[in-house]
Design a protein around this motif. Structure first.
Motif, short mmCIF file in Angstrom:
data_model
loop_
_atom_site.label_atom_id
_atom_site.label_comp_id
_atom_site.label_asym_id
_atom_site.label_seq_id
_atom_site.Cartn_x
_atom_site.Cartn_y
_atom_site.Cartn_z
N ALA A 200 67.89 54.54 -4.13
CA ALA A 200 66.92 55.63 -4.20
C ALA A 200 66.94 56.29 -5.58
CB ALA A 200 67.20 56.67 -3.11
N VAL A 201 68.14 56.49 -6.10
CA VAL A 201 68.23 57.06 -7.45
C VAL A 201 67.62 56.11 -8.47
CG1 VAL A 201 69.81 57.85 -9.27
CG2 VAL A 201 70.28 58.43 -6.87
N LEU A 202 67.89 54.82 -8.26
CA LEU A 202 67.30 53.83 -9.17
C LEU A 202 65.78 53.91 -9.15
CD1 LEU A 202 67.27 51.40 -11.03
CD2 LEU A 202 67.63 49.91 -9.06
N LYS A 203 65.23 54.00 -7.95
CA LYS A 203 63.77 54.08 -7.85
C LYS A 203 63.28 55.35 -8.55
CE LYS A 203 60.11 54.29 -4.33
NZ LYS A 203 58.98 53.86 -5.16
N ALA A 204 64.00 56.43 -8.33
CA ALA A 204 63.57 57.69 -8.92
C ALA A 204 63.57 57.62 -10.45
CB ALA A 204 64.48 58.82 -8.44
N LEU B 169 65.97 46.20 -2.56
CA LEU B 169 66.78 47.33 -2.11
C LEU B 169 66.04 48.67 -2.22
CD1 LEU B 169 70.14 46.42 -3.88
CD2 LEU B 169 69.54 46.03 -1.48
N LEU B 170 64.97 48.70 -3.01
CA LEU B 170 64.33 49.99 -3.28
C LEU B 170 63.70 50.57 -2.03
CD1 LEU B 170 62.75 49.30 -6.78
CD2 LEU B 170 64.98 50.28 -6.20
N PRO B 171 63.92 51.81 -1.76
CA PRO B 171 63.40 52.43 -0.55
C PRO B 171 61.91 52.75 -0.68
CG PRO B 171 64.52 54.08 -1.86
CD PRO B 171 64.65 52.78 -2.60
N ALA B 172 61.26 52.93 0.44
CA ALA B 172 59.84 53.30 0.43
C ALA B 172 59.72 54.77 0.03
CB ALA B 172 59.23 53.07 1.81
N ALA C 35 68.00 62.40 -4.39
CA ALA C 35 67.99 61.28 -5.34
C ALA C 35 67.17 61.66 -6.55
CB ALA C 35 67.43 60.04 -4.67
N LYS C 36 66.07 62.32 -6.28
CA LYS C 36 65.19 62.76 -7.36
C LYS C 36 65.93 63.75 -8.26
CE LYS C 36 60.78 63.32 -8.88
NZ LYS C 36 61.25 63.97 -10.08
N ALA C 37 66.69 64.63 -7.62
CA ALA C 37 67.42 65.64 -8.40
C ALA C 37 68.46 64.98 -9.31
CB ALA C 37 68.11 66.63 -7.45
N ILE C 38 69.13 63.97 -8.79
CA ILE C 38 70.13 63.27 -9.62
C ILE C 38 69.42 62.54 -10.76
CG2 ILE C 38 71.81 61.38 -9.64
CD1 ILE C 38 72.75 62.31 -6.91
#
Ligand SMILES: Cc1cc2nc3c(=O)[nH]c(=O)nc-3n(C[C@H](O)[C@H](O)[C@H](O)COP(=O)(O)O)c2cc1C
Ligand code: SF4
Ligand code: SF4
Ligand code: FES
Lengths: 780, 439
Positions: free
Chosen positions: A433-437, A453-456, A462-465
């Motif tokens: 999720a962090v990767l996607k973000a 692996l990327l989530p929908a 995750a966005k905050a990180i």
């Protein structure tokens, strides 16, 4: 720059310097007690008073800012008069019974009193007496000796991160004390002993064991974590009596963790193996080296010949020296096997197939100060890496923002500005999720192998990180011990690598042991399809060589590892310690030197190879393991065992002058990643407690009595506890596929819901095996 | 030069602390004028400078000058603090100001905040006065309700809020940086200076601290002009000042007089010496100021410069009057005990030295003095003075030095004869309280 004249010497100092800084720069010694370069300025002892031109009264050098054109005299009559006046005050209530004080001979007050004190006291009144405090098993107090410099107080607050000491009461009644009924539990607490300029705080384990002048001081390197802290080991009659920090600004600065400092007690414990022993049936016989070695070599050769080399393997300690690891793998390979490993707590080895070098921190430790963003993935950071965490704590004061992705939110005593708390089985999803973000935010594409692996949708955390990392100037991403021991460690690493590459972060692995890096460089891992540690421990081989390994405590598999080794026909055990477990699984035990009794090399997380020599003679018939392995190689008629010294062994592995050493790499390009299967049920989060990491600390009694040495319990969040119908304090039976353990349930809201934190590396939990298995908990 | 009430003016009603009363006495007129005219802050500071108002907390530092140290355009919070910790033995003026005229302090602080751009203020009230604390809280509530305090004061763009902070009774919390530490919730211990509060004060932000009486003087200065205020006093010693008179006088209490009024007049206002006895000595500015023998004191006028010339300090204006029945050794023993108990214990000379001083004086008083004790006392005080973090070290030393200097013969007598020069029954008669045998 500012111009200043000190004792007639002209110099220039940086803006903001104090007179003390300036004096240090010209080498003018100003007597002082409260001043310490790593602590804030308290200016309370007044010992550093100096004469300053145009100032009507003497000024404390430690707290007086330099002004342009200032003239200072540190040894003028006026200065010395002021200093002597202060010394008199310091001494009036001081016991002055140095002969019975443990600090005698290494006391700043004693030393300075020689120069600044009078031979006779003008104080004829009764002296103050202060009751001692119980600070716990590590630090002894003699509070009547305290001179109230507050170094200890400032240390706990500023360096250790939690103000565990304070100065209570007023005036002459002032007392340094812990908070009511509390002890000092910091994992860095021993440093207050070094900081205390007098004998108010001394080492409890060392208390009255020796006088400083009786001790030989020898350099060494700590074997307990991947930092490679530099040590001064103090030895009397070949017994290690005390360990102190050897200052090294690039590594441990002037600090030591309590583990580094007090573990030496384990070296002197009664369970040291001091004679070679051979098992005969169920009984053990002491024997001489020649007999033992010949027995070991002959039997090993026979078993290998009978069962095939692939049925033989070696399990090595991750804090063994480079030289030991190298010779051990050479022996394995010489016998035709590729079954060798030192990563006993690791469970996912899929990285090996694509790895290009030894995983390491990816940056020098000293550069942590320059970071302004740091993401730590899967780490009990503060307890796993006490001094690294300390550095991060200091950097955080200067603006470093820290994020964590980890199933527990244990207090690192530093601000964590963004956090995800997935269950162990959700770690991969969290990282994805962090990767996607970050990829979305930077409009960058993600390596095709990872897109599955990327989530929908993406959680806000995750966005905050991601935002935190992207807003940085100089960022780093580190994988902790928990991440590296995770069932999908390689996938986590690959994801972190991708996040790092998109965010321009430095990327690294902290490493859980003194030779987490060195083991790779020494080749102590399978290279040609041999069995890794997990494979060697899931089913019995016919024979093993163990080097300082206690299988049930040092491996991820716990009790099952013990059983696997026990199932072998022949086990040669090179060990510094004797224990029921080792006696039960071995056929021959060879006493080998712990780090203090051998020369060797550790390669720290930052890729720094540090060699050390023996600081004491081996106890009893103990011998350095590299020598034992050399002789075994010879007895087995293997090539390449003709080394004269350990330097020659090291030279085959690495170039000691290179920093960082060669062959480091964190890159896992081409890795086949695995998605995570969400698990039903309560997941175990297993830490390796700070005083359970290796066979030496586990035998250090004072550390075991410290709060961090407490026996494992089942820690659950209140919500999880309720969902299971449990109450805090309940006795529970924890069960995994492998086995069960009786524990007490304890409430701990730092543990992610749906998880239970149960420590490993302890005999009470060894039966559970697996570091992150599904656990059922039932009240008993 | 004589009695003149500015702060204490018209305080004869029975509800003088109420907002209504204060308004009726012309209160908040200065603030209203400033708000109505949008007076530039610099003009206010200039007016305070012109008044030559000197800090009433002890040090006598010119208030206008202190205000001008505050950074003008500072990004972020600036604070204001009022020092109502009043713990110095002999001083009891601030509690009366707060008890009878709290709005004068509030108005003074609002004006000060306006002048220095402070967004928030605290009044640190001594921990052992409860009624005063409650009353101040009430006054704050009144001021807030009337739009005089809080957001957009009197409809202007200026906002300032003020809070009362109740201490715990430690004398050291009256030292301005210890006071800040205490407000921050920490142990009240003085900070090393520099940095000074104007650059690094409360929560590390620029802060100005003034005494209660200092703030209470401000509304008058802004209403009637700095010049007028100055002229009530004498050059370099502007205005009126409250003196707390205690000891062997007939009418102890607070008296507001013009600075420069002769001490003899002040003594008369206080009803003269009790029982018509002879004056022996006076501590003119709170227990930490050096004692002044009677003859010198009778020639002094009550202002900073005159008292300073007499070798003492005007300090907080606490005048402790001692007549001939006083045993100076016993008096000093009591004072030294105070400083010994009130030292915060932070820095070596004060922590160790105050106990030493007390023990030696105690010993002398109890007949165990030694011939070289007076030299010892002088030497120990020299080693304390000027070498500590805050002025408490000096405060503890000055009484010792001055008592030994001016009344050395009494100390010598004590050491030699192991008893007081002033017989016990005379002491008992003079103080009208039980005085146990000294030795
Ligand atoms: C030990 C000590 C105690 C003090 N106590 C007080 C006090 O109770 N009230 C007070 O106004 N100032 C006290 N002061 C003086 C303050 O530090 C500060 O100078 C004063 O509040 C400034 O206000 P001013 O300029 O209006 O006088 C004390 C100083 C010291 C060193
Ligand atoms: S215990 Fe030691 S370090 Fe702590 S204040 Fe006392 S003298 Fe200083
Ligand atoms: S002088 Fe006394 S009161 Fe002031 S800081 Fe030092 S110890 Fe504390
Ligand atoms: S070293 Fe400067 S005051 Fe202590």
């Amino acid at each position: 720059m500012l111009e200043i004249e000190i004792d007639g010497k002209q110099l220039q100092v940086a803006d903001g310097s104090t007179v003390m800084d300036a004096a240090n720069q010209v080498g003018a010694y100003i007597p002082h007690f409260c001043y310490h370069k790593k602590l804030s300025i308290a200016a309370n002892c007044r010992m550093c008073l100096v004469q300053v031109e145009k100032a009507p009264k003497p000024l404390p050098a430690c707290a007086t800012p330099v002004t342009n054109g200032m003239k200072v005299w540190t040894k003028s009559e006026a200065a010395v008069k002021a200093q002597k006046g202060v010394m008199e005050f310091l001494l009036i209530n001081h016991p002055l019974d140095c002969p019975i004080c443990d600090q005698g001979g290494e006391c700043q007050l004693q030393d300075l009193a020689v120069g600044y004190g009078e031979s006779k006291s003008r104080y004829q009144e009764e002296k103050r007496v202060v009751f001692n405090k119980n600070l716990g098993p590590l630090v002894a107090t003699d509070m009547t000796r305290c001179i109230h410099c507050t170094r200890c107080v400032r240390f706990t607050q500023e360096i250790a991160g939690l103000m565990e000491l304070g100065q209570a009461f007023r005036g002459e009644h002032s007392e340094i004390m812990p908070f009511v009924e509390k002890t000092v539990d910091s994992e860095l607490s021993g440093n207050i002993i070094d900081l205390c300029p007098v004998g108010a705080l001394t080492s409890k384990p060392f208390r009255f064991a020796a006088r400083t002048w009786e001790l030989a001081r020898r350099k060494s390197v700590s074997p307990h974590d991947s930092l490679g802290s530099n040590l001064i080991v103090q030895v009397k009659h070949d017994v290690v009596k005390r360990v102190l920090p050897l200052e090294n600004e690039a590594i441990n600065e002037c600090w030591l963790s309590d583990r580094d400092r007090f573990s030496y007690e384990g070296l002197n414990c009664a369970s040291r193996l001091t004679k070679p022993m051979i098992r005969q049936g169920d009984s053990w016989q002491e024997t001489d080296w020649q007999t033992a070695l010949e027995f070991a070599a002959t039997r090993l050769k026979a078993v290998v010949a009978a069962a095939g080399a692939e049925e033989f393997g070696a399990l090595l300690a991750s804090n063994a020296t480079v030289e030991e690891l190298y010779l051990a793998q050479k022996l394995v390979r010489g016998l035709g096997s590729d079954n060798v490993d030192f990563r006993l707590r690791q469970t996912d080895f899929s990285a090996d197939a694509v790895s290009q070098g030894a995983p390491w921190l990816g940056m020098p430790v000293a550069e942590i100060a320059d970071l302004n963003r740091l993401l730590v993935i899967g780490s009990f950071f503060r307890k796993d890496h006490p001094l690294l965490a300390q550095r991060v704590r200091q950097a955080a004061k200067r603006g470093l923002k820290v994020a964590s992705i980890h199933p527990t939110a244990d207090d690192w005593l530093l601000p964590v500005s963004a956090r995800m708390q997935p269950k162990p089985s959700e770690m991969v999803a969290a990282l994805a999720a962090v990767l996607k973000a970050v990829a979305d935010a930077e409009s960058k594409s993600v390596d095709a192998a990872l897109t599955v692996l990327l989530p929908a949708d993406m959680p806000a955390e995750a966005k905050a990180i991601a935002d935190m990392l992207l807003s940085g100037r100089q960022s780093a991403i580190w994988l902790g011990n928990f991440a590296m021991q995770h069932a999908q460690a390689a996938t986590l690493r690959r994801l972190a690598q991708e996040i790092a590459s998109i965010t321009g972060s430095s990327f690294g692995v902290i490493g859980d042991a003194a030779n987490s890096v060195g083991g790779y460089l020494a080749g102590a891992v399978p290279a040609t399809g041999g069995k890794n540690a997990a494979a060697m421990l899931s089913e019995s081989l016919k024979s093993y060589v163990l080097l300082n390994v206690e299988p049930s405590l040092d491996s991820a598999a716990g009790e099952r590892a013990r059983a696997a080794v026990a199932g072998a026909d022949f086990v040669v055990n090179l060990t510094a310690f004797n224990s029921p477990e080792l006696r039960a699984i071995s056929h021959v035990m060879l006493p080998v030197s712990p780090f203090t009794e051998t020369s060797g090399t550790f390669v720290s997380c930052e890729g720094r190879a540090q060699s050390f020599v023996a600081v004491a003679k081996p106890q009893g018939d103990t011998r350095p393991a590299w020598k034992v392995l050399r002789v075994m190689g010879n007895l087995l008629s293997l090539d390449g065992f003709d080394y004269n010294d350990s330097e020659a062994v090291r030279a085959d592995v690495l170039d000691i002058t290179a920093f960082p050493v060669a062959n480091l790499s964190n890159t896992l390009d081409g890795l086949t990643v695995s998605g995570s299967a969400a698990s039903a049920g309560i997941e175990r989060v297993a830490d390796v407690p700070i005083y359970a990491t290796d066979s030496i600390v586990r035998r250090a009694p004072a550390l075991q009595r410290a709060r961090d040495g407490a026996a494992p319990a089942a820690y659950l969040s209140a919500a999880t506890m309720t969902s299971l119908g449990l109450n805090a304090g309940d006795a529970v039976e924890a069960k995994t596929e492998q086995g069960s353990a009786r524990l007490v349930a304890k409430a701990d809201d730092t543990v992610a819901d749906g998880c239970v934190r149960i420590a490993s590396a302890h005999e009470t939990t060894a039966a559970l095996g697996g570091l992150s298995a599904v656990v059922t908990l039932e009240r008993v | 030069m004589s009695a003149r009430n500015l702060i204490l003016a018209d305080l004869d009603g029975d509800r003088t602390w109420r907002l209504q009363d204060y308004l009726a006495r012309g209160g908040y007129a200065a603030l209203k004028k400033i708000i109505a005219e949008s007076t530039p802050p610099a003009d206010i500071i200039a007016e305070v400078k012109a008044s030559v108002l000197r800090g009433r907390g002890g040090a006598g530092f010119p208030t206008g000058l202190k205000w001008s140290f505050m950074p003008r355009s500072f990004p972020g919070a600036k604070y204001l603090a009022c020092n109502s910790d009043e713990g110095e033995p002999g001083t009891f003026k601030d509690r009366d100001i707060l008890r009878y005229n709290p709005h004068s302090v509030i108005e003074g602080m609002i004006i000060a905040a306006y002048a220095m751009g402070c967004e928030r203020g605290y009044n640190y009230i001594h921990g052992e006065i409860f009624e005063v604390y409650d009353r101040f809280e009430e006054a704050l509530a009144e001021a807030r309700a009337a739009g005089l305090l809080g957001d957009k004061i009197l409809g202007s763009d200026f906002s300032f809020d003020l809070f009362a902070h109740h201490g715990y009774g430690a004398y050291i919390c009256g030292e301005e940086t210890a006071l800040l530490e205490s407000i921050e919730g920490k142990k009240g211990q003085p900070r090393f200076k520099p940095p000074f509060p104007a650059s690094y004060g409360l929560y590390g932000k620029p802060t100005t601290i003034n005494n209660t009486e200092t703030f209470a003087s401000v509304p008058f200065i802004l209403r009637d002009g700095g010049e007028t205020f100055l002229n009530y006093g004498k050059p370099n010693n502007g205005g009126t000042k409250l003196f707390s008179i205690s000891g062997h006088v007939n009418r102890p209490g607070n008296y507001e007089i013009e600075l420069g009024t002769p001490f003899s007049e002040l003594l008369e206002m206080a009803g003269g010496m009790r029982g018509g006895r002879k004056l022996k000595g006076v501590i003119p500015g709170g227990s930490s100021s050096p004692v002044v023998p009677a003859d010198i004191m009778m020639d002094c006028t009550m202002d900073y410069d005159s008292i300073s010339k007499a070798g003492s300090m005007l300090g907080s204006g606490a005048v402790i009057v001692m007549d001939e029945t006083t045993c100076m050794v016993r008096a000093l023993e009591r004072l030294s005990y105070f400083y010994f108990e009130e030292s915060c214990g932070q820095c070596t000379p004060c922590r160790e030295g105050t106990g030493w001083l007390y023990r030696v004086v105690h010993r002398i008083e109890h007949g165990l003095g030694r011939p070289d004790d007076l030299d010892l006392l002088n030497s120990v005080t020299t080693n304390i003075m000027g070498r500590t973090i805050c002025a408490l070290g000096d405060a503890a030393s000055m009484p010792v030095q001055s008592f030994v200097k001016h009344f050395g013969d009494e100390f010598a007598y004590h050491i030699e004869h192991k008893t007081c020069l002033v017989p016990d029954d005379v002491q008992r008669e003079g103080s009208k309280i039980y005085v146990g045998p000294s030795c």
